[in-house]
Design an enzyme around this catalytic site. Structure first.
Site, PDB file in Angstrom:
ATOM      1  N   GLY A  10       0.901  -1.107   0.127  1.00 11.74           N
ATOM      2  CA  GLY A  10       0.056   0.066  -0.005  1.00 11.74           C
ATOM      3  C   GLY A  10       0.751   1.183   0.148  1.00 11.74           C
ATOM      4  O   GLY A  10       2.015   1.050   0.174  1.00 11.74           O
ATOM      5  N   GLN A  11       0.297   2.224  -0.085  1.00  9.04           N
ATOM      6  CA  GLN A  11       0.864   3.737  -0.206  1.00  9.04           C
ATOM      7  C   GLN A  11       1.716   4.027   0.982  1.00  9.04           C
ATOM      8  O   GLN A  11       2.983   4.342   0.896  1.00  9.04           O
ATOM      9  CB  GLN A  11       0.041   4.873  -0.487  1.00  9.04           C
ATOM     10  N   ASP A  32      -2.652 -12.640   6.892  1.00 12.27           N
ATOM     11  CA  ASP A  32      -4.022 -11.908   6.173  1.00 12.27           C
ATOM     12  C   ASP A  32      -4.921 -11.391   6.905  1.00 12.27           C
ATOM     13  O   ASP A  32      -5.379 -12.073   8.030  1.00 12.27           O
ATOM     14  CB  ASP A  32      -4.596 -13.317   5.493  1.00 12.27           C
ATOM     15  N   ALA A  56      -5.249  -2.331   5.052  1.00 11.32           N
ATOM     16  CA  ALA A  56      -6.599  -2.114   5.131  1.00 11.32           C
ATOM     17  C   ALA A  56      -7.528  -2.549   3.960  1.00 11.32           C
ATOM     18  O   ALA A  56      -6.729  -2.760   2.820  1.00 11.32           O
ATOM     19  CB  ALA A  56      -6.926  -0.750   5.624  1.00 11.32           C
ATOM     20  N   TYR A  57      -8.526  -2.634   3.996  1.00  8.51           N
ATOM     21  CA  TYR A  57      -9.428  -2.777   2.590  1.00  8.51           C
ATOM     22  C   TYR A  57     -10.004  -1.382   2.305  1.00  8.51           C
ATOM     23  O   TYR A  57     -10.473  -0.642   3.260  1.00  8.51           O
ATOM     24  CB  TYR A  57     -10.976  -3.586   3.019  1.00  8.51           C
ATOM     25  N   THR A  58      -9.556  -0.940   1.355  1.00  9.16           N
ATOM     26  CA  THR A  58      -9.662   0.699   0.888  1.00  9.16           C
ATOM     27  C   THR A  58     -10.608   0.777  -0.319  1.00  9.16           C
ATOM     28  O   THR A  58     -10.715   1.887  -0.967  1.00  9.16           O
ATOM     29  CB  THR A  58      -8.465   1.160   0.763  1.00  9.16           C
ATOM     30  N   THR A  97      -9.387   7.076   8.997  1.00  5.48           N
ATOM     31  CA  THR A  97     -10.078   7.801   7.699  1.00  5.48           C
ATOM     32  C   THR A  97     -10.990   8.774   8.203  1.00  5.48           C
ATOM     33  O   THR A  97     -11.657   8.729   9.469  1.00  5.48           O
ATOM     34  CB  THR A  97     -10.514   6.895   6.584  1.00  5.48           C
ATOM     35  N   TYR A 121     -17.665   1.387   3.917  1.00  7.43           N
ATOM     36  CA  TYR A 121     -16.312   1.520   4.267  1.00  7.43           C
ATOM     37  C   TYR A 121     -15.836   2.552   5.693  1.00  7.43           C
ATOM     38  O   TYR A 121     -15.196   1.981   6.580  1.00  7.43           O
ATOM     39  CB  TYR A 121     -15.418   2.492   3.244  1.00  7.43           C
ATOM     40  N   LYS A 125     -14.225   0.886   9.109  1.00 12.52           N
ATOM     41  CA  LYS A 125     -13.192   1.664   9.767  1.00 12.52           C
ATOM     42  C   LYS A 125     -13.408   1.895  11.190  1.00 12.52           C
ATOM     43  O   LYS A 125     -12.849   1.934  12.145  1.00 12.52           O
ATOM     44  CB  LYS A 125     -12.686   2.877   9.060  1.00 12.52           C
TER      45      LYS A 125
END
Length: 288
Positions: A10-11, A32, A56-58, A97, A121, A125
């Protein structure tokens, strides 16, 4: 500090890999997030002195159809991580977030403001945040917004591609937030983890985003200006660009507590954008 990081591609995880030499990085093959118990077991097995969750799931829109999966990854997994860290007595830094807020009004959101996510989402979070707090250990939840970098999929790279192909783009102008460079988030997470090992009383929920606040249209105009692209930006309202998941209109974040507690200032996103474009130019737009 022996650091364990969840996430590799990820970023923010990519930026952490460039900065945290000697840290242990766990990708999906090793941990996982769809297996919360496995994530907790990995922490206990490695016995680090601090943990950062940069995974994360983004997929914001896809989460509307996969809320159970998003909740498992964004809710149950960080909860299990935080519980393992609490058991070991080590700090846990978790990235969250602006989507946990309803996005109404125009005042910056403070960390203790009431939440009210608009979609799956954000709900997933928020469940993760609540789980991290309930674990009772030393933790920092760092909410951020509008992440960009030279790698991965993000708004800057999308605008560069579309801006080179088209003479004009219509961009949403009534969503306001702080574009934030992933590298700055990585540096903040490392500093926070280090300080929490020395002073657990700094635990809590914090905000971190780039300054000044801007609209997506403003962000796009700055990208084109710095990149030398003649593409014209036409402002449109959110209603003209419907998406499966509703986005918050107000993503402004009050970052005063982060500065006061950790000495971390809001970064200048325009300067960070310049650096990002320079890296992309050197790499000809190819991910590192």
């Amino acid at each position: 500090m022996t650091l364990l990081v969840f996430g590799t591609t990820g970023q923010v995880a990519t930026e952490l890999r460039a900065r945290a030499q000697g840290a242990i990085f766990l990708g999906r093959d090793a941990a996982d997030l769809g297996d919360p118990a496995g994530c907790a077991a990995a922490i206990r097995a490695h016995a680090p002195t601090a943990v950062i969750n940069a995974a994360a799931y983004t997929a914001v829109d896809k989460a509307e159809e996969e809320e159970a999966l998003a909740t498992l990854v964004n809710g149950a997994a960080p909860t299990a991580m935080a519980e393992a860290c609490a058991d070991l007595g080590i700090p846990f830094v978790h990235i969250s977030t602006d989507y946990v807020f309803a996005g109404d009004g125009d005042a910056p959101w403070s960390p203790d403001d009431p939440t009210g996510p608009l979609g799956a989402y954000g709900r997933s979070k928020l469940i993760g945040e609540e789980g991290v707090r309930s674990a009772g250990g030393t933790h920092a939840i760092l909410r951020t917004s509008w992440v960009f970098s030279p790698h991965g999929a993000n708004f800057v790279k999308t605008m560069l591609r579309l801006g080179a192909e088209r003479e004009k783009l219509t961009i949403i102008a009534d969503q306001i937030g702080g574009p934030t460079a992933a590298g700055r988030i990585a540096v903040a997470c490392l500093a926070i983890a280090e300080q929490l090992t020395q002073d657990p009383d700094k635990r809590g929920t914090y905000h971190f985003s780039g300054a000044p606040d801007a609209s997506w249209a403003d962000f796009a105009r700055e990208i084109f200006a710095q990149a030398g692209l003649p593409c014209v930006v036409e402002d449109i309202p959110t209603s003209a660009y419907p998406t499966p998941a509703k986005r918050p209109s107000n993503s402004r974040l009050d970052c005063a507590a982060t500065q006061a507690t950790f000495g971390i200032d809001r970064p200048d996103w325009k300067s960070d954008l310049t650096e990002t474009l320079q890296i992309l130019s050197r790499n000809k737009g190819i991910d590192r």
